[in-house]
Scaffold this active site. Sequence first.
Site, PDB file in Angstrom:
ATOM      1  N   HIS A  50       2.652 -86.624  61.203  1.00 28.34           N
ATOM      2  CA  HIS A  50       2.496 -87.691  60.541  1.00 28.34           C
ATOM      3  C   HIS A  50       2.610 -87.501  59.067  1.00 28.34           C
ATOM      4  CE1 HIS A  50      -1.073 -87.722  63.541  1.00 28.34           C
ATOM      5  NE2 HIS A  50      -0.654 -88.972  63.990  1.00 28.34           N
TER       6      HIS A  50
ATOM      7  N   GLY B 279       7.116 -91.463  64.447  1.00 23.84           N
ATOM      8  CA  GLY B 279       7.714 -90.030  64.936  1.00 23.84           C
ATOM      9  C   GLY B 279       8.670 -90.457  66.374  1.00 23.84           C
TER      10      GLY B 279
ATOM     11  N   VAL C 167       8.211 -83.196  64.438  1.00 20.88           N
ATOM     12  CA  VAL C 167       8.022 -81.691  63.833  1.00 20.88           C
ATOM     13  C   VAL C 167       7.385 -81.028  65.067  1.00 20.88           C
ATOM     14  CG1 VAL C 167       6.573 -80.973  62.155  1.00 20.88           C
ATOM     15  CG2 VAL C 167       7.539 -83.047  61.877  1.00 20.88           C
TER      16      VAL C 167
END
Length: 279
Positions: free
Chosen positions: A34, A144, A173
């Site tokens: 985030h 994302g 990520v």
Amino acid sequence: MQLLRTAQDMAMACRGAARPMGLVPTMGALHEGHLSLVRQARQDNDSLAATIFVNPTQFGEGEDLTEYPRPLEDDLAALDREGVDLVYVPPVSEVYPPGFNTWVDVPGLGDLLEGAHRPGHFRGVATVVAKLFNLIRPDRAYFGQKDGQQTVVIRRLARDLDIGVDVVVLPTVREADGLALSSRNAYLNDEERRAAPVVYRALCKAQRLWETGVTDARMLREETRRVLEAEPLVERIDYVSVADTETLDELDHIDGAAMVSVAVQIGRPRLIDNVVLGQ
Ligand code: PAF
């Protein structure tokens, strides 16, 4: 950072905000995934809004709505540190007041993959995201790649409804061992956590095969599945997909871009992840 709890206050605050304005919608329990969106959005825009709302309509029966982590104080502190200007944290009754009965559905795209295993999930996502877009009217909104299908659904709804927002998708990520960051990773026990990187290993296998010239999508699905099946803690494989990046139709042969995505059950959480080939 201003904290807003009602739609009216949020709309007013957004009207006075500098443009361009970025938006990072979240369900809270913020992690580096985030925060990477927040940092990029901060760089790209003159003002920045974030939302924290655990959206009940995207959870199916028997899913983890009540247990979903809600570390609000930590989340607010993190957003403040990253320079967010406005954060909208509405109660459920503000988003879904009594009598609420208008839904945004993206049939087709929303019924495949995750949608097939979580009926109604994308109707809930599309509805809340459309409401946030209408209320906040951001110039750019950040999501994302980890939730690959979600990004395809949101791009389509923004286009179909002429929302005029630029949907920006940023890379997944990962932990050092490849596990994609997710708020639900907290549900893994130590043994399951050690097994979980198999998800990314399986995707990397597909990626390596494709890089060495394998374009037969069926073979990529088989080899990806083989890696997942070799891990005893994988209790169930919901899907292994090699699909068109816009229509999400399963491919026979890759001659442009393709999204390889998987969903598996390891212990309590269902883990989803994907890689995009040819982009
Ligand atoms: O990805 C999420 O966290 C949620 O699905 C979203 C986009 C905030 C909608 O509730």
